[in-house]
Design an enzyme around this catalytic site. Structure first.
Site, PDB file in Angstrom:
ATOM      1  N   SER A 180       0.967  -1.129   0.226  1.00  0.00           N
ATOM      2  CA  SER A 180       0.007   0.017  -0.013  1.00  0.00           C
ATOM      3  C   SER A 180       1.008   1.422   0.114  1.00  0.00           C
ATOM      4  O   SER A 180       0.091   2.916   0.065  1.00  0.00           O
ATOM      5  CB  SER A 180      -0.740  -0.040   1.091  1.00  0.00           C
ATOM      6  OG  SER A 180      -0.643  -0.442   1.842  1.00  0.00           O
ATOM      7  N   HIS A 187      -3.412  -4.457  -5.048  1.00  0.00           N
ATOM      8  CA  HIS A 187      -4.068  -3.532  -3.989  1.00  0.00           C
ATOM      9  C   HIS A 187      -5.252  -4.211  -3.196  1.00  0.00           C
ATOM     10  O   HIS A 187      -6.671  -3.346  -4.064  1.00  0.00           O
ATOM     11  CB  HIS A 187      -3.514  -2.000  -3.708  1.00  0.00           C
ATOM     12  CG  HIS A 187      -3.868  -1.535  -2.356  1.00  0.00           C
ATOM     13  ND1 HIS A 187      -3.808  -0.426  -2.412  1.00  0.00           N
ATOM     14  CD2 HIS A 187      -3.479  -1.746  -1.257  1.00  0.00           C
ATOM     15  CE1 HIS A 187      -3.911  -0.207  -0.751  1.00  0.00           C
ATOM     16  NE2 HIS A 187      -3.522  -1.436  -0.189  1.00  0.00           N
ATOM     17  N   GLU A 206      -7.708  -2.015  -5.915  1.00  0.00           N
ATOM     18  CA  GLU A 206      -6.281  -0.812  -7.017  1.00  0.00           C
ATOM     19  C   GLU A 206      -5.687  -1.901  -8.200  1.00  0.00           C
ATOM     20  O   GLU A 206      -4.643  -2.380  -7.725  1.00  0.00           O
ATOM     21  CB  GLU A 206      -5.920   0.264  -5.802  1.00  0.00           C
ATOM     22  CG  GLU A 206      -7.229   0.674  -5.231  1.00  0.00           C
ATOM     23  CD  GLU A 206      -6.862   1.689  -4.232  1.00  0.00           C
ATOM     24  OE1 GLU A 206      -6.962   2.527  -4.564  1.00  0.00           O
ATOM     25  OE2 GLU A 206      -5.511   1.507  -4.264  1.00  0.00           O
ATOM     26  N   ASN A 216      -5.856   5.384   0.733  1.00  0.00           N
ATOM     27  CA  ASN A 216      -5.229   4.857   0.983  1.00  0.00           C
ATOM     28  C   ASN A 216      -5.129   6.994   1.304  1.00  0.00           C
ATOM     29  O   ASN A 216      -4.493   7.559   1.997  1.00  0.00           O
ATOM     30  CB  ASN A 216      -3.837   4.676   1.270  1.00  0.00           C
ATOM     31  CG  ASN A 216      -3.924   3.335   1.886  1.00  0.00           C
ATOM     32  OD1 ASN A 216      -5.236   3.277   2.454  1.00  0.00           O
ATOM     33  ND2 ASN A 216      -3.065   2.387   1.613  1.00  0.00           N
TER      34      ASN A 216
HETATM   35  N1  3HC Z   1     -16.293 -15.036   2.376  1.00  0.00           N
HETATM   36  C1  3HC Z   1     -17.398 -14.352   2.469  1.00  0.00           C
HETATM   37  N2  3HC Z   1     -17.990 -13.241   2.745  1.00  0.00           N
HETATM   38  C2  3HC Z   1     -17.555 -12.981   4.139  1.00  0.00           C
HETATM   39  C3  3HC Z   1     -16.227 -13.600   4.470  1.00  0.00           C
HETATM   40  C4  3HC Z   1     -15.514 -15.311   4.238  1.00  0.00           C
HETATM   41  N3  3HC Z   1     -14.866 -15.408   4.661  1.00  0.00           N
HETATM   42  N4  3HC Z   1     -16.920 -13.402   6.137  1.00  0.00           N
HETATM   43  C5  3HC Z   1     -17.721 -12.831   6.241  1.00  0.00           C
HETATM   44  N5  3HC Z   1     -18.318 -12.330   5.107  1.00  0.00           N
HETATM   45  C6  3HC Z   1     -19.329 -11.996   4.903  1.00  0.00           C
HETATM   46  C7  3HC Z   1     -20.141 -12.291   6.161  1.00  0.00           C
HETATM   47  O1  3HC Z   1     -21.585 -13.391   5.486  1.00  0.00           O
HETATM   48  C8  3HC Z   1     -21.266 -10.423   6.459  1.00  0.00           C
HETATM   49  O2  3HC Z   1     -21.763 -10.624   5.480  1.00  0.00           O
HETATM   50  P1  3HC Z   1     -23.389 -10.468   4.974  1.00  0.00           P
HETATM   51  O3  3HC Z   1     -23.558  -8.364   5.093  1.00  0.00           O
HETATM   52  O4  3HC Z   1     -24.628 -10.444   3.515  1.00  0.00           O
HETATM   53  O5  3HC Z   1     -24.440 -10.225   6.485  1.00  0.00           O
HETATM   54  C9  3HC Z   1     -20.726  -9.726   6.171  1.00  0.00           C
HETATM   55  O6  3HC Z   1     -19.282 -10.251   4.563  1.00  0.00           O
HETATM   56  C10 3HC Z   1     -20.008  -8.869   6.790  1.00  0.00           C
HETATM   57  O7  3HC Z   1     -18.937  -9.903   7.962  1.00  0.00           O
HETATM   58  P2  3HC Z   1     -19.508 -10.019   9.605  1.00  0.00           P
HETATM   59  O8  3HC Z   1     -20.658  -9.916   9.618  1.00  0.00           O
HETATM   60  O9  3HC Z   1     -18.269 -10.485   9.818  1.00  0.00           O
HETATM   61  O10 3HC Z   1     -18.740  -8.085  10.260  1.00  0.00           O
HETATM   62  P3  3HC Z   1     -19.333  -7.103  10.109  1.00  0.00           P
HETATM   63  O11 3HC Z   1     -20.339  -7.008  10.084  1.00  0.00           O
HETATM   64  O12 3HC Z   1     -19.527  -7.076  11.717  1.00  0.00           O
HETATM   65  O13 3HC Z   1     -18.030  -6.363   9.105  1.00  0.00           O
HETATM   66  C11 3HC Z   1     -16.951  -5.259   7.615  1.00  0.00           C
HETATM   67  C12 3HC Z   1     -17.364  -6.378   9.495  1.00  0.00           C
HETATM   68  C13 3HC Z   1     -17.025  -6.107   6.465  1.00  0.00           C
HETATM   69  C14 3HC Z   1     -15.079  -5.248   7.799  1.00  0.00           C
HETATM   70  C15 3HC Z   1     -16.800  -3.542   8.253  1.00  0.00           C
HETATM   71  O14 3HC Z   1     -17.125  -3.451   9.596  1.00  0.00           O
HETATM   72  C16 3HC Z   1     -16.071  -2.945   7.128  1.00  0.00           C
HETATM   73  O15 3HC Z   1     -16.619  -2.959   6.058  1.00  0.00           O
HETATM   74  N6  3HC Z   1     -15.468  -2.084   7.391  1.00  0.00           N
HETATM   75  C17 3HC Z   1     -13.992  -1.068   7.456  1.00  0.00           C
HETATM   76  C18 3HC Z   1     -13.704  -1.962   6.368  1.00  0.00           C
HETATM   77  C19 3HC Z   1     -12.293  -1.363   5.764  1.00  0.00           C
HETATM   78  O16 3HC Z   1     -13.113  -0.115   5.376  1.00  0.00           O
HETATM   79  N7  3HC Z   1     -11.514  -1.791   5.206  1.00  0.00           N
HETATM   80  C20 3HC Z   1     -10.405  -0.670   3.884  1.00  0.00           C
HETATM   81  C21 3HC Z   1      -9.778  -0.901   5.437  1.00  0.00           C
HETATM   82  S1  3HC Z   1      -7.793  -0.381   4.659  1.00  0.00           S
HETATM   83  C22 3HC Z   1      -6.941  -1.419   3.525  1.00  0.00           C
HETATM   84  O17 3HC Z   1      -6.917  -2.695   3.830  1.00  0.00           O
HETATM   85  C23 3HC Z   1      -5.975  -0.912   3.057  1.00  0.00           C
HETATM   86  C24 3HC Z   1      -4.415  -1.201   3.637  1.00  0.00           C
HETATM   87  O18 3HC Z   1      -3.426  -0.670   2.997  1.00  0.00           O
HETATM   88  C25 3HC Z   1      -4.118  -0.090   4.551  1.00  0.00           C
END
Ligand code: 3HC
Length: 285
Positions: free
Chosen positions: A120, A141, A153, A192
């Site tokens: 990243s 990414h 990305e 980012n």
């Molecule tokens: N395979 C398929 N689907 C899955 C799965 C898997 N292994 N694990 C979970 N899921 C599905 C669940 O079934 C659920 O689906 P639904 O909405 O249809 O019920 C969905 O994914 C969400 O999972 P959870 O219920 O376990 O979790 P939450 O509802 O609490 O959500 C989260 C968790 C998805 C992490 C949410 O809080 C979120 O989107 N947070 C923001 C994450 C974010 O911004 N990420 C980017 C970070 S920056 C980055 O990565 C870049 C780096 O360079 C810094």
């Protein structure tokens, strides 16, 4: 040309997620980790994540078994020799990444293979120049959690060939089902560049005592409909990773909004890395 065999270097948070979605898409996956203990950790992350997918009705139990069987683990980079695409997903350590790209260039047999990095923050051009095939190197990414987040990305450098870029896009879109956006090889790419200054600003608000962590997070969850507040998200991404990306943005643009706030620097020095270490802005089991 469809990719059938993918190698992933590093089975951490991102690497294990990329391996999971690739195996789910039917690809033969080899993950390279550094030793037996990290192989066990990578395997367990994938078992846990796919177990959750089954519990949530996103994956059939038999499909999970097949997915897990498509993944093999190794501690030798040479075992990636027959891969058509390798995604490097180790920690943000430039000398180590350069060494890995150099070795991949030596061991990968297919001259059309794509060498990609999930970095990243480190310029893809530098990684490309460590190889004798810079035209085959791009950035792919992914976002955490990889099985859930729909975006990739795609970063091409001034040296990447249009064929490599097109094949990498086809892989991420058609095979993994992700939406691809394109960015030039600049620190932060698109997401980012926007996300990290926002996280840093939230840390500054907290550091300056303007509001509690809970109130900052609740503000953005309920006031802007974000799934997580910024301090929870920084813990989730990892405070070390957040700082590493901020350092690179600051280094590239020399603008104060990218400088990591002292509190973030001290927390990383103290080993408070967020969710993965059990404590960051919040405590975790
Ligand atoms: N395979 C398929 N689907 C899955 C799965 C898997 N292994 N694990 C979970 N899921 C599905 C669940 O079934 C659920 O689906 P639904 O909405 O249809 O019920 C969905 O994914 C969400 O999972 P959870 O219920 O376990 O979790 P939450 O509802 O609490 O959500 C989260 C968790 C998805 C992490 C949410 O809080 C979120 O989107 N947070 C923001 C994450 C974010 O911004 N990420 C980017 C970070 S920056 C980055 O990565 C870049 C780096 O360079 C810094």
């Amino acid at each position: 040309m469809t990719i059938h065999r993918i190698g992933i270097v590093g089975g951490g948070l991102m690497g294990s997620g990329i391996a999971e979605v690739s195996a789910k898409a039917g690809l033969d996956v080899t993950i390279r980790e550094i030793d037996d203990a990290t192989v066990v950790a990578a395997r367990s992350k994938i078992e846990k994540s796919t177990g959750r997918a089954v519990d949530k009705g996103k994956l059939e139990p038999e499909a999970r078994e097949e997915l897990l069987e498509r993944i093999t683990y190794t501690t030798a980079l040479a075992d990636l020799a027959d891969r058509q695409l390798v995604v490097e997903a180790i920690t943000e350590n430039e000398p180590l990444k350069l060494e890995i790209f150099k070795t991949l260039d030596d061991v990968i047999e297919d001259e059309n293979a794509i060498l990609a990095s999930n970095t990243s923050s480190i310029p893809i051009t530098r990684l490309a120049k460590a190889t004798g095939r810079p035209e085959s190197v791009v950035g792919l990414h992914f976002f955490n959690p990889v099985p859930v987040m729909g975006l990739v990305e795609l970063i091409s450098t001034v040296l990447s060939s249009p064929e490599t870029e097109a094949r990498a896009e086809k892989f991420a879109c058609d095979q993994l089902g992700k939406t691809v956006i394109h960015a030039k090889d600049r620190a932060g790419f698109i997401v980012n560049m926007l996300l990290v200054p926002y996280l840093l600003e939230a840390i500054r608000l907290y550091e300056n005592g303007v509001a509690t962590a809970d109130d900052i997070d609740t503000g953005m969850r309920l006031g802007a409909n974000h799934p997580m507040g910024p301090l929870t998200l920084a813990d989730f991404v990892g405070l070390d990773t957040t700082k590493a990306v901020a350092d690179v943005l600051y280094d590239e643009f020399k603008q104060s909004q990218y400088a990591p706030p002292p509190l973030l620097v001290r927390m990383v020095e103290a080993g408070l890395l967020g969710r993965k270490s059990g404590r960051g802005f919040y405590e975790y089991q």
